[in-house]
Design a protein around this motif. Structure first.
Motif, PDB file in Angstrom:
ATOM      1  N   SER A  45       0.834  -1.207   0.000  1.00  0.00           N
ATOM      2  CA  SER A  45       0.000   0.000   0.000  1.00  0.00           C
ATOM      3  C   SER A  45       0.869   1.258   0.000  1.00  0.00           C
ATOM      4  CB  SER A  45      -0.965   0.006   1.184  1.00  0.00           C
ATOM      5  OG  SER A  45      -0.268   0.107   2.406  1.00  0.00           O
ATOM      6  N   GLU A  48       2.130   1.638  -3.588  1.00  0.00           N
ATOM      7  CA  GLU A  48       1.044   2.128  -4.434  1.00  0.00           C
ATOM      8  C   GLU A  48       0.815   3.624  -4.206  1.00  0.00           C
ATOM      9  OE1 GLU A  48      -3.576   1.018  -5.533  1.00  0.00           O
ATOM     10  OE2 GLU A  48      -2.500  -0.188  -4.071  1.00  0.00           O
ATOM     11  N   PHE A  87      -6.093   6.753   0.519  1.00  0.00           N
ATOM     12  CA  PHE A  87      -4.838   6.016   0.666  1.00  0.00           C
ATOM     13  C   PHE A  87      -4.236   6.232   2.049  1.00  0.00           C
ATOM     14  CE2 PHE A  87      -4.397   5.736  -4.068  1.00  0.00           C
ATOM     15  CZ  PHE A  87      -4.249   4.365  -4.118  1.00  0.00           C
ATOM     16  N   ILE A  91      -3.562   3.258   4.648  1.00  0.00           N
ATOM     17  CA  ILE A  91      -2.196   3.002   5.120  1.00  0.00           C
ATOM     18  C   ILE A  91      -2.157   3.031   6.645  1.00  0.00           C
ATOM     19  CG2 ILE A  91       0.122   4.002   5.243  1.00  0.00           C
ATOM     20  CD1 ILE A  91      -0.218   4.712   2.261  1.00  0.00           C
ATOM     21  N   PHE A 124     -10.229  -1.840   0.927  1.00  0.00           N
ATOM     22  CA  PHE A 124      -9.238  -1.113   0.130  1.00  0.00           C
ATOM     23  C   PHE A 124      -9.422  -1.430  -1.353  1.00  0.00           C
ATOM     24  CE2 PHE A 124      -4.758  -0.792  -1.486  1.00  0.00           C
ATOM     25  CZ  PHE A 124      -4.628   0.576  -1.366  1.00  0.00           C
ATOM     26  N   ASN A 128     -10.528   1.200  -4.295  1.00  0.00           N
ATOM     27  CA  ASN A 128      -9.764   1.419  -5.526  1.00  0.00           C
ATOM     28  C   ASN A 128     -10.593   1.144  -6.779  1.00  0.00           C
ATOM     29  OD1 ASN A 128      -7.221   2.329  -4.671  1.00  0.00           O
ATOM     30  ND2 ASN A 128      -6.635   0.263  -4.084  1.00  0.00           N
TER      31      ASN A 128
END
Length: 192
Positions: A45, A48, A87, A91, A124, A128
Motif C-alpha cells: 500500500s 502504491e 490512501f 495506510i 481497500f 480502488n
C-alpha cells in the motif's frame, strides 16, 4: 487385508515419523506468517501510494490543459484529494493492523485480527475499484460529450495530423480507454 486396512496401517506408520509440534511452536509459526503477510500488505500500500503520488507530480502540463478544455479540472482535483485521503486512511489502518499483531495475543485474538486485516484489504480493493469506475465513467462521458473540443485539442497539439484522421484517432482513444462502441453511432457516415 483390503485397501482400507492398508491405508490405515500406512497412516499410523507415517504418523510415527512426523515431527510433533507443541502449542507454543505452532502459535509462533502462525504469528510469524500472519505478521509477515500484514507487513507486506502495508509495504504494497505504501508503494502504491508512492507511485500515484509520483504520477501526480510528474504528469505533463498539457494534461492539465486538457482537463480544463474538457471541463473536468475541478472533478480531477476532487478525485485526487479523495484518493490521497483514502490512501492515507488505509495506510494508517494497515499499520494499525500490523502493530496489533503481538506475540502475547491469544490464538482467538490473533485470528480476529487476521480477519480484521482481511476486511480492511477487501475495503481497500473496493475503494480502488470503485474510484476507478466512477472516475472513468465521468471522464468517458465528458470525452463523448466534448468530442469536438477534443478533436480541436488534438489538432492544436499536433498540427501535422490530417483532419480526416481525427475520427479514427478518437475511436482508437475511446477503444483504448475501454469504451466499446460502434463507430457509426458516434461519428455517423464520416468514417470510411
Amino acid at each position: 487385508m483390503d485397501e482400507l486396512d492398508l491405508l490405515k496401517k500406512h497412516w499410523r506408520d507415517s504418523d510415527k515419523n512426523m515431527h510433533k509440534y507443541s502449542y507454543e511452536q505452532l502459535y509462533a509459526m502462525i504469528l510469524k506468517k500472519s505478521s509477515s503477510i500484514v507487513r507486506w500488505i502495508l509495504i504494497i500500500s505504501l508503494i502504491e501510494f508512492a507511485i500515484w503520488g509520483l504520477l501526480y507530480i510528474i504528469l505533463p502540463k498539457e494534461t492539465g490543459e486538457l482537463d480544463i478544455i474538457m471541463g473536468v479540472e475541478k472533478y480531477y482535483k476532487i478525485q485526487n484529494t479523495i484518493a490521497f485521503l483514502g490512501f492515507a486512511f488505509f495506510i494508517s489502518l494497515f499499520y494499525r493492523n500490523y502493530s496489533r499483531i503481538q506475540a502475547t495475543a491469544s490464538i482467538k485474538e490473533l485470528m480476529e485480527r487476521i480477519l480484521i486485516t482481511r476486511k480492511s484489504v477487501s475495503y481497500f480493493i473496493v475503494f480502488n475499484i470503485g474510484g476507478v469506475i466512477f472516475y472513468s465513467a465521468y471522464i468517458y462521458s465528458n470525452l463523448l460529450k466534448n468530442k469536438e473540443l477534443l478533436a480541436e485539442y488534438i489538432l492544436q497539439m499536433n498540427p501535422e495530423v490530417d483532419e480526416t484522421h481525427i475520427p479514427k484517432i478518437l475511436d482508437s482513444l475511446y477503444l483504448n480507454l475501454g469504451i466499446a462502441f460502434i463507430p457509426e453511432i458516434t461519428w455517423g457516415d464520416s468514417i470510411a
